[in-house]
Design a protein around this motif. Structure first.
Motif, mmCIF file in Angstrom:
data_model
loop_
_atom_site.group_PDB
_atom_site.id
_atom_site.type_symbol
_atom_site.label_atom_id
_atom_site.label_comp_id
_atom_site.label_asym_id
_atom_site.label_seq_id
_atom_site.Cartn_x
_atom_site.Cartn_y
_atom_site.Cartn_z
ATOM 1 N N THR A 498 0.832 -1.200 0.000
ATOM 2 C CA THR A 498 0.000 0.000 0.000
ATOM 3 C C THR A 498 0.866 1.249 0.000
ATOM 4 O O THR A 498 2.063 1.205 0.312
ATOM 5 N N TRP A 499 0.252 2.388 -0.342
ATOM 6 C CA TRP A 499 0.957 3.667 -0.328
ATOM 7 C C TRP A 499 1.388 4.011 1.102
ATOM 8 O O TRP A 499 2.509 4.470 1.327
ATOM 9 N N ASP A 500 0.491 3.774 2.082
ATOM 10 C CA ASP A 500 0.843 4.070 3.473
ATOM 11 C C ASP A 500 2.023 3.214 3.935
ATOM 12 O O ASP A 500 2.912 3.690 4.651
ATOM 13 N N ARG A 502 4.453 1.873 2.073
ATOM 14 C CA ARG A 502 5.679 2.323 1.411
ATOM 15 C C ARG A 502 6.146 3.656 1.990
ATOM 16 O O ARG A 502 7.343 3.893 2.166
ATOM 17 N N LEU A 503 5.180 4.542 2.270
ATOM 18 C CA LEU A 503 5.535 5.842 2.835
ATOM 19 C C LEU A 503 6.170 5.672 4.218
ATOM 20 O O LEU A 503 7.137 6.363 4.559
ATOM 21 N N ARG A 504 5.622 4.712 4.994
ATOM 22 C CA ARG A 504 6.201 4.466 6.325
ATOM 23 C C ARG A 504 7.621 3.904 6.212
ATOM 24 O O ARG A 504 8.531 4.313 6.941
ATOM 25 N N ILE A 505 7.830 2.957 5.303
ATOM 26 C CA ILE A 505 9.163 2.375 5.111
ATOM 27 C C ILE A 505 10.149 3.460 4.708
ATOM 28 O O ILE A 505 11.272 3.545 5.219
ATOM 29 N N ALA A 506 9.744 4.323 3.768
ATOM 30 C CA ALA A 506 10.626 5.399 3.313
ATOM 31 C C ALA A 506 10.984 6.328 4.467
ATOM 32 O O ALA A 506 12.143 6.746 4.618
ATOM 33 N N THR A 507 9.992 6.651 5.308
ATOM 34 C CA THR A 507 10.238 7.550 6.438
ATOM 35 C C THR A 507 11.192 6.914 7.448
ATOM 36 O O THR A 507 12.076 7.589 7.994
ATOM 37 N N GLU A 508 11.025 5.600 7.699
ATOM 38 C CA GLU A 508 11.903 4.916 8.651
ATOM 39 C C GLU A 508 13.342 4.858 8.141
ATOM 40 O O GLU A 508 14.288 5.083 8.901
ATOM 41 N N VAL A 509 13.527 4.575 6.856
ATOM 42 C CA VAL A 509 14.884 4.542 6.293
ATOM 43 C C VAL A 509 15.506 5.939 6.345
ATOM 44 O O VAL A 509 16.674 6.112 6.708
ATOM 45 N N ALA A 510 14.713 6.960 5.986
ATOM 46 C CA ALA A 510 15.217 8.330 6.037
ATOM 47 C C ALA A 510 15.616 8.710 7.459
ATOM 48 O O ALA A 510 16.658 9.339 7.690
ATOM 49 N N GLN A 677 3.022 11.978 5.758
ATOM 50 C CA GLN A 677 2.319 10.983 6.567
ATOM 51 C C GLN A 677 1.265 11.643 7.453
ATOM 52 O O GLN A 677 0.132 11.172 7.559
ATOM 53 N N MET A 678 1.631 12.750 8.061
ATOM 54 C CA MET A 678 0.744 13.435 8.990
ATOM 55 C C MET A 678 -0.480 13.994 8.265
ATOM 56 O O MET A 678 -1.610 13.921 8.747
ATOM 57 N N LEU A 679 -0.256 14.539 7.081
ATOM 58 C CA LEU A 679 -1.367 15.105 6.321
ATOM 59 C C LEU A 679 -2.357 14.026 5.899
ATOM 60 O O LEU A 679 -3.559 14.277 5.812
ATOM 61 N N ARG A 680 -1.855 12.800 5.643
ATOM 62 C CA ARG A 680 -2.766 11.716 5.294
ATOM 63 C C ARG A 680 -3.635 11.300 6.482
ATOM 64 O O ARG A 680 -4.790 10.911 6.319
ATOM 65 N N LYS A 681 -3.054 11.400 7.698
ATOM 66 C CA LYS A 681 -3.810 10.996 8.879
ATOM 67 C C LYS A 681 -4.828 12.054 9.289
ATOM 68 O O LYS A 681 -5.866 11.744 9.845
ATOM 69 N N ASP A 682 -4.512 13.348 9.053
ATOM 70 C CA ASP A 682 -5.394 14.439 9.476
ATOM 71 C C ASP A 682 -6.407 14.721 8.370
ATOM 72 O O ASP A 682 -6.209 15.555 7.504
ATOM 73 N N HIS A 683 -7.524 13.997 8.385
ATOM 74 C CA HIS A 683 -8.523 14.137 7.320
ATOM 75 C C HIS A 683 -9.297 15.444 7.409
ATOM 76 O O HIS A 683 -10.030 15.801 6.486
ATOM 77 N N SER A 684 -9.141 16.177 8.546
ATOM 78 C CA SER A 684 -9.866 17.440 8.678
ATOM 79 C C SER A 684 -9.252 18.543 7.828
ATOM 80 O O SER A 684 -9.865 19.558 7.563
#
Length: 739
Positions: A498-500, A502-510, A677-684
């Motif tokens: 999923t996009w989420d 892959r985004l998490r993996i990229a953030t952890e490696v970074a 990542q944060m913007l995806r979680k904050d749906h407001s």
């Protein structure tokens, strides 16, 4: 006399029914087959003439006269390769092999598949791959173009070509090792760049396999039409030619071994073969009946221990017959000293064996860099108390004596085994290759580097063992393979791509790289960031691994000047050209991984055009041609918002900038990925239209935080990325949109 000896040899084999027909053929061979062409001796299983003179068509030799000198030369008929030497003892044949030349500005691909599916393979210990010429980039590929076996780029230091201590002509060169059991490959020479100094005088570039010893002693400036010696190793197919293998079944005079590369997962060379040698105490040709003859050991006092008794030759050795007096004395001594020998001898044996083992372990400890490692750790800020020194017995039990079915990976530095310690912990044990000074330095370097690191997204080193023949490293076991395997696995239902995810993996490696660059006790440059070196644990969390060529630098040091090392497709072009590695070189490699996560494309692909064979160029070109969404993975297009895609794509483009100063730091990369990542979680937070975020793609913002700031303002959030980088290293605080 010779005729009788031949008849006796053959008829002795007729007693074994399974070899009757073969013995008759070999009788004819001994009487009618030639064993020399010019100055080259042709021993069986090679041969010339009738088919009984050689073991099969692969080993048939033809003798041709040289058109210039008129002297006869042998050739392997099946391949039309000139034979320079044959060794039965080493199971090798030296042949003349063509070179690959490029005198133009186009890519040259030369297919070397004459030995494909044959019992011959290029010897990895005797040969090397060489690229010559000014700024020559050459490599070896599998025939299908999907696997790169190796390659290198020669320098462009005009006016000299130096190899070892020799200066030879005006060429430059580089060299790399040959993979194990290689028998077919494609040689690729990349096109010359017009603004380079290469080819200004019509010079050509060359690439070829070559015998190491010959190259170092005799090589001169090449031309496009010459051939060079290479060493082939060979064996006999035991299935098709079992009657012709006299060693495995007929006599203890022979010692034959099976070579089955498929059992080790080796797909470069798939034919199972046998090679034979004369057993200890014998000498001769093991491929002929009675070819191994018993050595008269009694004729050489240094080979026997019969100084005070009579020496008698036996089948495969000798024995000493004592005189009667010696027998009586020995019997009396045995009776009187039996009890002492049983008790004292056994005790002495155990003491000697224990001392020998301890001495050998101490020898291995010093040879494997134990003293040097202690010195390195004592001079650095390292968590030495966390590094355990395992003993060899522990790790042998953990891996079932390093059984082949415990192997979970193999690479340039060694083999990795899965093991279970006595306390139940599952671990990964890396067994290094046979030590030379360079591999020893990489091993010590990895221990020193990992001893300084304590981060949840960096693989943890548990300890090492230095008392074995080659050193062992013990890591925490990471069960879900590599990021590369994850991206190429379409059947993983438990952890979909999923996009989420892959985004998490990229953030952890970074985040791990940010830690290495900025917050470790001293900055660490990884130098080999690639998807194969990103491991995934049971929850698919990323772990950065393989620190063999990593380097720790002083806080005020901006770069390392080193020989170019790394993996094609991930190497920073600025580092490749200058030899100076900076923290921005790791950023470039991370940019390639981020592009892999977005596209699921390989870092190097032969299916793309020569200009876009590398994923970095392919990605940037697609963005510049406004074709980004055509190369993205379909799952990304379905799950991610266009604004998120554009922000991450622009981050990739900045990471892949040709100039290091225009790339962001890993700190900035980490924060921007955390923000997405944060913007995806904050749906407001309201999502803008695609057109509203087009401004993020403007080139004036690359290398800065302006793109993210504008993006945040579009979202209505009051955050200044530039100012928050120092005050909030690894966190964000969202504020609601202002009224």
């Amino acid at each position: 006399m010779v005729g009788r000896l031949v008849l006796w040899t053959i008829f002795s084999f007729l007693s074994i029914n399974s070899f009757a027909e073969e013995a008759a053929k070999l009788l004819a061979k001994n009487s009618s087959c030639k064993d020399r062409c010019g100055s080259i001796r042709i021993p069986y299983p090679f041969g010339m003439g009738a088919d009984h003179c050689y073991v099969d068509d692969w080993f048939e030799i033809i003798c041709k006269k040289d058109s210039t000198l008129g002297t006869p030369k042998p050739f392997l008929k099946r391949f039309n390769q000139e034979v320079l030497a044959i060794s039965i003892l080493e199971s090798t044949v030296r042949v003349s092999h063509r070179i690959t030349a490029s005198c133009s500005t186009t890519t040259v691909n030369q297919y070397n598949k004459e030995f494909e599916n044959s019992p011959f393979a290029f010897s990895e210990s005797n040969n090397m791959f060489v690229a010559m010429g000014c700024n020559n980039s050459a490599s070896m590929w599998s025939l299908d173009g999907r696997i790169i076996f190796g390659g290198c780029k020669s320098p462009c230091d005009r006016g000299r070509f130096i190899h070892g201590n020799r200066s030879n002509g005006t060429f430059n060169c580089c060299q790399t090792e040959v993979p194990y059991d290689l028998n077919a490959f494609v040689t690729t020479i990349e096109p010359k760049v017009s603004h380079n100094i290469a080819n200004v005088n019509g010079e050509c570039n060359y690439a070829f396999l070559v015998d190491k010893d010959w190259f170092q002693k005799y090589f001169t400036v090449p031309n496009p039409n010459i051939s060079v010696p290479v060493v082939l190793k060979w064996g006999i197919d035991p299935t098709s030619y079992s009657l012709k293998l006299h060693g495995p079944t007929s006599s203890k005079q022979y010692d034959c071994h099976r070579h089955d590369p498929t059992l080790l997962g080796n797909h470069n060379f798939t034919i199972s073969t046998h090679t034979c040698a004369c057993a200890h105490g014998y000498k001769g040709n093991p491929y002929l009946p009675q070819g191994c003859q018993d050595i008269d050991e009694c004729a050489y006092p240094e080979l026997n221990h019969c100084s005070n008794s009579r020496c008698e030759n036996t089948d495969g050795g000798h024995r000493c017959t004592d005189t009667r007096m010696l027998i009586i004395i020995e019997g009396i001594s045995t009776i009187l000293g039996a009890l002492f020998l049983v008790i004292g001898g056994w005790w002495s044996y155990k003491v000697v064996q224990k001392r020998r083992r301890l001495k050998q372990k101490d020898k291995f400890f010093q040879r494997n860099g134990g003293l040097l490692l202690q010195q390195q750790l004592s001079t650095r800020e390292a968590h030495v108390e966390n590094i355990k020194l395992f003993n060899s017995k522990e790790l042998e039990l953990a891996t079932n004596c390093f059984s082949g079915n415990r192997i979970i990976g193999q690479g340039g530095q060694g083999t990795v085994y899965k093991g279970m310690l006595a306390d139940g912990r599952i671990v990964a044990i890396k067994k290094s290759k046979v030590m030379d000074s360079e591999i020893l330095q990489e091993f010590i370097n990895e221990v020193v580097i990992l001893s300084q690191i304590n981060h949840r997204n960096v693989v943890k080193l548990l300890g090492c063992c230095l008392e074995t023949e080659v050193p062992l490293l013990v890591y925490e076991f990471i069960p879900n393979g590599t990021l590369s395997q994850y991206l190429n696995d379409d059947q993983n239902e438990e952890f979909p791509q999923t996009w989420d995810m892959r985004l998490r993996i990229a953030t952890e490696v970074a985040g791990a790289l940010f830690y290495l660059h900025s917050t470790a006790s001293s900055p660490i440059y990884h130098r080999d960031i690639k998807s194969v070196n990103i491991l995934l644990d049971e929850k698919l969390k990323a772990k950065v691994a393989d620190f063999g060529i990593s380097r720790s630098v002083a806080i005020d040091q901006t770069h390392l000047s080193t020989q170019v090392q790394g993996t094609f497709g991930y190497i920073d072009p600025e580092y490749y050209g200058s030899g100076q590695f900076t923290e921005k070189s790791d950023v470039y490699s991370f940019g390639v991984i981020l592009a892999e996560l977005l596209t699921r494309e390989k870092p190097i692909s032969s299916t793309r055009t020569s200009k876009t064979k590398g994923l970095a160029i392919y990605f940037i070109t697609s963005m510049e041609e406004n074709n980004l969404f055509a190369i993205l993975d379909n799952r990304i297009l379905k799950e991610a918002g266009k604004e998120e895609i554009i922000v991450v794509a622009n981050l990739v483009k900045r990471c892949l900038s040709m100039k290091g100063k225009n790339r962001p730091t890993m700190k900035e990369v980490t924060m921007e990925l955390e923000l997405v990542q944060m913007l995806r979680k904050d749906h407001s937070v309201p999502v803008q239209n695609y057109e509203d975020v087009e401004i993020v793609r403007t080139d004036q913002m690359y290398g800065k935080c302006d793109a993210v700031n504008l993006y945040l303002k579009k979202k209505g959030m009051d955050i200044d990325v530039g100012s928050s980088l120092d005050s909030q290293p690894l966190g964000w605080k969202l504020e609601r949109p202002r009224a």
